[in-house]
Design a protein around this motif. Structure first.
Motif, PDB file in Angstrom:
ATOM      1  N   GLU A 211     -15.355  34.282 -17.409  1.00 32.38           N
ATOM      2  CA  GLU A 211     -13.832  33.637 -17.206  1.00 32.38           C
ATOM      3  C   GLU A 211     -13.308  34.237 -16.146  1.00 32.38           C
ATOM      4  O   GLU A 211     -13.253  35.476 -15.915  1.00 32.38           O
ATOM      5  CB  GLU A 211     -13.147  34.703 -18.646  1.00 32.38           C
ATOM      6  N   VAL A 212     -12.798  33.378 -15.195  1.00 32.68           N
ATOM      7  CA  VAL A 212     -12.149  34.072 -13.897  1.00 32.68           C
ATOM      8  C   VAL A 212     -10.651  34.664 -14.287  1.00 32.68           C
ATOM      9  O   VAL A 212      -9.739  33.736 -14.651  1.00 32.68           O
ATOM     10  CB  VAL A 212     -12.103  32.870 -12.958  1.00 32.68           C
ATOM     11  N   VAL A 213     -10.515  35.757 -13.947  1.00 27.69           N
ATOM     12  CA  VAL A 213      -8.849  36.563 -14.182  1.00 27.69           C
ATOM     13  C   VAL A 213      -8.022  36.563 -13.007  1.00 27.69           C
ATOM     14  O   VAL A 213      -6.956  36.914 -12.889  1.00 27.69           O
ATOM     15  CB  VAL A 213      -9.197  37.736 -15.175  1.00 27.69           C
ATOM     16  N   ALA A 214      -8.715  36.835 -11.859  1.00 29.46           N
ATOM     17  CA  ALA A 214      -8.021  37.425 -10.553  1.00 29.46           C
ATOM     18  C   ALA A 214      -8.828  36.698  -9.480  1.00 29.46           C
ATOM     19  O   ALA A 214     -10.129  36.543  -9.354  1.00 29.46           O
ATOM     20  CB  ALA A 214      -7.859  38.566 -10.602  1.00 29.46           C
ATOM     21  N   ARG A 215      -8.069  36.604  -8.331  1.00 33.07           N
ATOM     22  CA  ARG A 215      -8.715  36.222  -6.903  1.00 33.07           C
ATOM     23  C   ARG A 215      -7.842  37.023  -5.851  1.00 33.07           C
ATOM     24  O   ARG A 215      -6.518  37.278  -5.914  1.00 33.07           O
ATOM     25  CB  ARG A 215      -8.779  34.673  -6.519  1.00 33.07           C
ATOM     26  N   ARG A 216      -8.517  37.806  -4.970  1.00 30.67           N
ATOM     27  CA  ARG A 216      -7.831  38.641  -4.157  1.00 30.67           C
ATOM     28  C   ARG A 216      -8.736  38.734  -3.013  1.00 30.67           C
ATOM     29  O   ARG A 216     -10.032  38.594  -2.865  1.00 30.67           O
ATOM     30  CB  ARG A 216      -7.517  39.988  -4.523  1.00 30.67           C
ATOM     31  N   MET A 217      -8.153  39.173  -1.857  1.00 27.80           N
ATOM     32  CA  MET A 217      -8.715  39.846  -0.707  1.00 27.80           C
ATOM     33  C   MET A 217      -9.146  41.044  -0.522  1.00 27.80           C
ATOM     34  O   MET A 217      -8.440  41.892  -1.328  1.00 27.80           O
ATOM     35  CB  MET A 217      -7.928  39.411   0.652  1.00 27.80           C
TER      36      MET A 217
END
Length: 148
Positions: A89-95
């Motif tokens: 389950e993908v919960v976040a994306r960030r640099m």
């Protein structure tokens, strides 16, 4: 003198064999295709940790409905982690931020995920991320896929 040369030659030969086996393992992992560079941080705390600690550089390989993740600096022929598509389950994306930028590849994007209730982060290039998200969304009908 002879003993020192013999021991030195033996050490050089052992290092050469070790490097050869190390390279051969990487080649065998990538032979079947579907691989991408991917750093992993397992069992991540709920609050973001930007210290750069815990990241391990690796190579991930698609294998049907699983992604096998191998440590780069290892001799083991087996994957260190196996991530099942239906359990991710993908919960976040960030640099990457702070010291984390030094621990990861320069073009990495960090993807926060849950896998069977275990929090983990994957860091990969934008191209690899696009492929990974497409692979997640391409699940067979009836499988639950959560992409943020």
């Amino acid at each position: 003198m002879f003993l020192a040369l013999w021991v030195g030659g033996l050490v050089v030969a052992l290092v050469a064999v070790g490097l050869f086996v190390f390279g051969l393992r990487r080649r065998l992992i990538q032979r079947s295709g579907g691989t991408f560079d991917c750093s992993l941080r397992w069992n991540v705390p709920a609050e973001p940790d930007l210290s750069g600690k815990g990241w391990v550089y690796g190579v991930a390989r698609y294998s049907g409905d699983k992604v096998n993740w191998f440590r780069v600096f290892s001799y083991s022929p087996r994957p260190r982690r196996v991530l099942e598509r239906s359990a991710i389950e993908v919960v976040a994306r960030r640099m990457p931020e702070g010291e984390e930028e030094l621990a990861l590849l320069s073009d990495a994007i960090v993807l926060g995920c849950l896998h069977r209730e275990t929090r983990l982060e994957l860091a990969m290039s934008e191209d690899a991320l696009t492929g990974f998200l497409a692979w997640l969304e391409a699940a067979p009908p009836g499988q639950r896929v959560n992409v943020a």
